[in-house]
Design a protein around this motif. Structure first.
Motif, short mmCIF file in Angstrom:
data_model
loop_
_atom_site.label_atom_id
_atom_site.label_comp_id
_atom_site.label_asym_id
_atom_site.label_seq_id
_atom_site.Cartn_x
_atom_site.Cartn_y
_atom_site.Cartn_z
N TYR A 20 0.85 -1.20 0.00
CA TYR A 20 0.00 0.00 0.00
C TYR A 20 0.88 1.25 0.00
N PRO A 21 1.51 1.56 -1.14
CA PRO A 21 2.46 2.68 -1.18
C PRO A 21 1.82 4.04 -0.92
N TYR A 22 0.52 4.18 -1.15
CA TYR A 22 -0.16 5.46 -0.93
C TYR A 22 -0.96 5.47 0.36
N GLY A 23 -0.84 4.44 1.16
CA GLY A 23 -1.54 4.37 2.44
C GLY A 23 -2.79 3.53 2.36
N PHE A 24 -3.28 3.13 3.51
CA PHE A 24 -4.46 2.29 3.57
C PHE A 24 -5.72 3.05 3.18
N SER A 25 -5.79 4.32 3.56
CA SER A 25 -7.00 5.09 3.30
C SER A 25 -7.19 5.41 1.82
N ARG A 26 -6.13 5.43 1.05
CA ARG A 26 -6.24 5.75 -0.37
C ARG A 26 -6.32 4.52 -1.26
N SER A 27 -6.28 3.34 -0.66
CA SER A 27 -6.24 2.11 -1.45
C SER A 27 -7.61 1.71 -1.99
N GLY A 28 -8.67 2.03 -1.26
CA GLY A 28 -9.99 1.59 -1.65
C GLY A 28 -10.35 0.23 -1.08
N ASP A 29 -9.41 -0.43 -0.41
CA ASP A 29 -9.65 -1.74 0.18
C ASP A 29 -10.29 -1.64 1.56
N PHE A 30 -10.08 -0.53 2.25
CA PHE A 30 -10.53 -0.38 3.63
C PHE A 30 -11.44 0.83 3.78
N SER A 31 -12.35 0.73 4.74
CA SER A 31 -13.19 1.88 5.08
C SER A 31 -12.33 2.88 5.87
N ILE A 32 -12.88 4.03 6.13
CA ILE A 32 -12.13 5.05 6.87
C ILE A 32 -11.78 4.56 8.27
N SER A 33 -12.75 3.97 8.95
CA SER A 33 -12.48 3.49 10.32
C SER A 33 -11.50 2.32 10.31
N GLU A 34 -11.58 1.45 9.30
CA GLU A 34 -10.63 0.34 9.22
C GLU A 34 -9.22 0.83 8.94
N SER A 35 -9.06 1.80 8.06
CA SER A 35 -7.72 2.31 7.76
C SER A 35 -7.13 3.03 8.97
N GLN A 36 -7.97 3.75 9.73
CA GLN A 36 -7.47 4.41 10.93
C GLN A 36 -7.07 3.40 11.99
N ALA A 37 -7.88 2.35 12.17
CA ALA A 37 -7.56 1.32 13.16
C ALA A 37 -6.30 0.56 12.77
#
Length: 122
Positions: A20-37
């Motif tokens: 995930y070179p651009y981060g979890f939140s920008r991947s589209g795989d995770f919701s906002i709360s999942e990427s923050q957790a």
């Protein structure tokens, strides 16, 4: 290498630049709360799974059990970790176009004057 405490691991942001070179939140795989957790608790969960840190309470034991697949994930962090593991460990699918090394540009030894013989079955 110095052993990290739980507080130090929770202060670290969990990153995976390989998958995930651009981060979890920008991947589209995770919701906002999942990427923050995942960003907040990922280092702690990784240390628990790798055995670098022993679980000290029921919450950490639950995180570890969910990460190992011994129980269903209950919290957002547990769900995000399990989802993350499924994403990075999924089998890679082959391409119908083949690999890059076998492209036409590699076989440029065929000149413009050469003729290709094609046999057609009747």
């Amino acid at each position: 290498m110095a052993k990290l405490s739980k507080e130090q691991l929770l202060k670290r942001q969990f990153l995976d630049p390989k998958h995930y070179p651009y981060g979890f939140s920008r991947s589209g795989d995770f919701s906002i709360s999942e990427s923050q957790a995942l960003s907040r608790y990922g280092c702690l969960i990784a240390a628990l799974v790798d055995g670098e840190l022993e679980p000290e309470n029921d919450e950490e034991e639950s995180l570890l059990a969910a990460a190992r697949g011994e129980q269903e994930p209950g919290t957002t962090a547990e769900k995000a970790w399990c989802k993350y593991q499924k994403r990075i460990n999924r089998p890679r699918m082959g391409s119908i176009y083949g690999s890059r090394s076998g492209s036409i540009s590699d076989s440029d030894d065929i000149g413009e004057d050469s003729e290709l013989e094609i046999e057609l079955d009747d």
